[in-house]
Design an enzyme around this catalytic site. Structure first.
Site, PDB file in Angstrom:
ATOM      1  N   ILE A   1      -5.205  10.930  10.171  1.00 42.02           N
ATOM      2  CA  ILE A   1      -3.868  11.433   9.835  1.00 42.02           C
ATOM      3  C   ILE A   1      -4.006  12.616   8.868  1.00 42.02           C
ATOM      4  O   ILE A   1      -4.674  12.520   7.839  1.00 42.02           O
ATOM      5  CB  ILE A   1      -3.000  10.323   9.191  1.00 42.02           C
ATOM      6  CG1 ILE A   1      -2.936   9.082  10.106  1.00 42.02           C
ATOM      7  CG2 ILE A   1      -1.600  10.852   8.866  1.00 42.02           C
ATOM      8  CD1 ILE A   1      -2.277   9.279  11.460  1.00 42.02           C
TER       9      ILE A   1
ATOM     10  N   GLY B   1      -0.365   4.891  -0.888  1.00 41.11           N
ATOM     11  CA  GLY B   1      -1.436   5.506  -0.099  1.00 41.11           C
ATOM     12  C   GLY B   1      -0.942   6.705   0.688  1.00 41.11           C
ATOM     13  O   GLY B   1       0.231   7.097   0.606  1.00 41.11           O
ATOM     14  N   GLN B   2      -1.848   7.282   1.475  1.00 41.15           N
ATOM     15  CA  GLN B   2      -1.541   8.516   2.213  1.00 41.15           C
ATOM     16  C   GLN B   2      -0.309   8.343   3.101  1.00 41.15           C
ATOM     17  O   GLN B   2       0.594   9.185   3.086  1.00 41.15           O
ATOM     18  CB  GLN B   2      -2.755   8.909   3.074  1.00 41.15           C
ATOM     19  CG  GLN B   2      -2.573  10.227   3.804  1.00 41.15           C
ATOM     20  CD  GLN B   2      -3.563  10.431   4.959  1.00 41.15           C
ATOM     21  OE1 GLN B   2      -4.211   9.479   5.408  1.00 41.15           O
ATOM     22  NE2 GLN B   2      -3.683  11.657   5.407  1.00 41.15           N
TER      23      GLN B   2
ATOM     24  N   GLY C   1       0.830  -1.216   0.000  1.00 45.02           N
ATOM     25  CA  GLY C   1       0.000   0.000   0.000  1.00 45.02           C
ATOM     26  C   GLY C   1       0.854   1.252   0.000  1.00 45.02           C
ATOM     27  O   GLY C   1       0.487   2.281   0.580  1.00 45.02           O
TER      28      GLY C   1
ATOM     29  N   LYS D   1     -10.214  -4.475  11.458  1.00 43.84           N
ATOM     30  CA  LYS D   1      -9.033  -4.045  12.219  1.00 43.84           C
ATOM     31  C   LYS D   1      -8.971  -4.750  13.578  1.00 43.84           C
ATOM     32  O   LYS D   1      -7.893  -5.092  14.047  1.00 43.84           O
ATOM     33  CB  LYS D   1      -9.021  -2.517  12.385  1.00 43.84           C
ATOM     34  CG  LYS D   1      -8.647  -1.777  11.095  1.00 43.84           C
ATOM     35  CD  LYS D   1      -7.193  -2.055  10.732  1.00 43.84           C
ATOM     36  CE  LYS D   1      -6.780  -1.480   9.403  1.00 43.84           C
ATOM     37  NZ  LYS D   1      -5.449  -1.931   8.966  1.00 43.84           N
TER      38      LYS D   1
ATOM     39  N   ASP E   1      -0.252  -7.271  -4.882  1.00 43.93           N
ATOM     40  CA  ASP E   1      -1.666  -7.341  -4.543  1.00 43.93           C
ATOM     41  C   ASP E   1      -1.773  -8.228  -3.300  1.00 43.93           C
ATOM     42  O   ASP E   1      -1.592  -9.445  -3.389  1.00 43.93           O
ATOM     43  CB  ASP E   1      -2.429  -7.951  -5.725  1.00 43.93           C
ATOM     44  CG  ASP E   1      -3.892  -8.191  -5.397  1.00 43.93           C
ATOM     45  OD1 ASP E   1      -4.316  -7.874  -4.261  1.00 43.93           O
ATOM     46  OD2 ASP E   1      -4.608  -8.713  -6.271  1.00 43.93           O
TER      47      ASP E   1
ATOM     48  N   TYR F   1     -14.644  -1.864   8.232  1.00 43.79           N
ATOM     49  CA  TYR F   1     -13.237  -1.476   8.468  1.00 43.79           C
ATOM     50  C   TYR F   1     -12.854  -1.754   9.918  1.00 43.79           C
ATOM     51  O   TYR F   1     -11.841  -2.387  10.206  1.00 43.79           O
ATOM     52  CB  TYR F   1     -13.099   0.013   8.141  1.00 43.79           C
ATOM     53  CG  TYR F   1     -11.750   0.642   8.433  1.00 43.79           C
ATOM     54  CD1 TYR F   1     -10.579   0.144   7.869  1.00 43.79           C
ATOM     55  CD2 TYR F   1     -11.662   1.768   9.259  1.00 43.79           C
ATOM     56  CE1 TYR F   1      -9.346   0.752   8.134  1.00 43.79           C
ATOM     57  CE2 TYR F   1     -10.447   2.380   9.508  1.00 43.79           C
ATOM     58  CZ  TYR F   1      -9.294   1.864   8.953  1.00 43.79           C
ATOM     59  OH  TYR F   1      -8.081   2.470   9.201  1.00 43.79           O
TER      60      TYR F   1
HETATM   61  C1  AKB Z   1     -10.621   6.614   8.540  1.00 42.94           C
HETATM   62  O1  AKB Z   1     -11.153   7.720   8.762  1.00 42.94           O
HETATM   63  O2  AKB Z   1     -11.222   5.638   8.103  1.00 42.94           O
HETATM   64  C2  AKB Z   1      -9.152   6.474   8.875  1.00 42.94           C
HETATM   65  C3  AKB Z   1      -8.923   5.940  10.246  1.00 42.94           C
HETATM   66  C4  AKB Z   1      -9.221   6.774  11.427  1.00 42.94           C
HETATM   67  O3  AKB Z   1      -8.485   4.839  10.392  1.00 42.94           O
HETATM   68  N1  AKB Z   1      -8.488   7.722   8.702  1.00 42.94           N
END
Ligand code: AKB
Length: 324
Positions: A177, A16-17, A13, A151, A57, A147
């Site tokens: 971030i 990415g940011q 990744g 996590k 990937d 998400y």
């Molecule tokens: C999001 O907003 O999904 C991310 C995070 C806080 O993990 N920046």
């Protein structure tokens, strides 16, 4: 393992940011040729081409394996992930990338006996039942997003690999971030980046969260520092591994807009909360990161005024050069 022994690094990744700023810093420390940029869909920025770039990937175990073998990789920073908002738009992709991708990376690391893996987590592991203020390190983890749940499972899986297979996996729960090189993609905290671009270009911003929606945040230099510091710390001092609470500053959209106004008095903000508000409402206001402070010496450098000043300075320069 000392820092010098970490010779061959793969960053997944990497476009990415966070990855796009982590790679140059790792290359500065370890040398360009020792840090492989693992890219998937986005083309790498010019700066990332200063060292090896490979297509990786994470949902395809062989593609991770191939790069690890070809470059004799001993350390992976596994930054590839689908964030909260994109994860709600496409939960199936979030499962695939965040769950199976993390599993593949851990399996390759176990099979090839890698020295160390960094697997980031997020404040998204918390949910509406978690204490919102000064959220403890060890607390209720019942998130409401794909998400967040990926996590939580990722943290548990990483800690399992540490206990069961002696794989040295480390990770932090990143807050939002804030950065000025690569835009974040598909997060709930993205407003705190967008607001700067709009303040400079249009002097106004419509925020997708309520004015009082407080969230934990961090500036990119602190994010990079934390990521590298936890990987350099002594294993023996760590009681936690892949799930460290981490924060720098908490603020609301109103507070950041007022700070911006100190530099751009004509700046105006309006509020039009959308679906993202319910995600923000399920996340903490402030975080207790004392475990990170005690176990590996974490301290942030940037508060809100320092973040705003630096963001506006950098983005003004980029705007003058017509880069944004
Ligand atoms: C999001 O907003 O999904 C991310 C995070 C806080 O993990 N920046």
């Amino acid at each position: 393992m000392s820092d010098i022994e970490m010779k061959k690094i793969l960053v997944t990744g990497a476009t990415g940011q966070i990855g796009s700023e982590l790679v140059p810093e790792l290359r500065r420390i370890h040398g360009n040729k020792n840090v492989v940029t693992g890219t998937h869909s986005r083309p790498p920025l010019e700066i990332l081409k200063e060292g090896p770039c490979e297509k990786v990937d994470v949902t395809d175990k062989e593609s991770v394996e191939k790069v690890v073998e070809n470059y004799d990789i001993d350390t992976i920073y596994h930054m590839a992930a689908i964030l909260s908002v994109k994860g709600e738009e496409n939960p199936w992709l979030a499962w695939e990338v965040n769950m199976n991708g993390t599993y593949n990376v851990l399996e390759v690391a176990r099979e090839k006996s890698l020295m160390r893996v960094f697997c980031p987590s997020s404040i998204a592991v918390f949910g509406p039942e978690t204490p919102m203020d000064n959220t403890p390190q060890d607390t209720v983890l019942r998130p409401t997003t794909m998400y967040g749940l990926s996590k939580v499972a990722g943290e548990l899986l990483c800690n399992y690999y540490f206990k069961k297979f002696d794989l040295d996996v480390r990770g932090v729960r990143y807050p939002g971030i804030i950065s000025n090189k690569t835009l974040p993609g598909g997060g709930t905290t993205d407003y705190a980046v967008e607001i700067f671009y709009e303040a400079i270009k249009k002097k106004k911003y419509t925020c997708f969260l309520r004015e009082d929606s407080i969230l934990p945040m961090m500036y990119m230099p602190d994010c990079i520092k934390s990521t590298i510091d936890i990987m350099r710390s002594d294993l023996i001092k760590l009681n936690h591994h892949a799930d460290f609470n981490l924060t720098a500053v908490s603020f609301t959209p109103k507070e950041i807009s007022e700070e911006i106004k100190k530099h751009i008095p004509e700046f105006t903000i309006t509020y039009k909360p959308d679906d993202r508000q319910s995600i923000a409402d399920s996340w903490p206001n402030t975080i207790d990161d004392s475990a990170a402070r005690e176990e590996w010496g974490w301290t942030p450098d940037y508060d809100l005024p320092a973040i705003v000043e630096d963001m506006l300075r950098v983005l003004e320069e980029r705007h003058k050069k017509e880069e944004i």
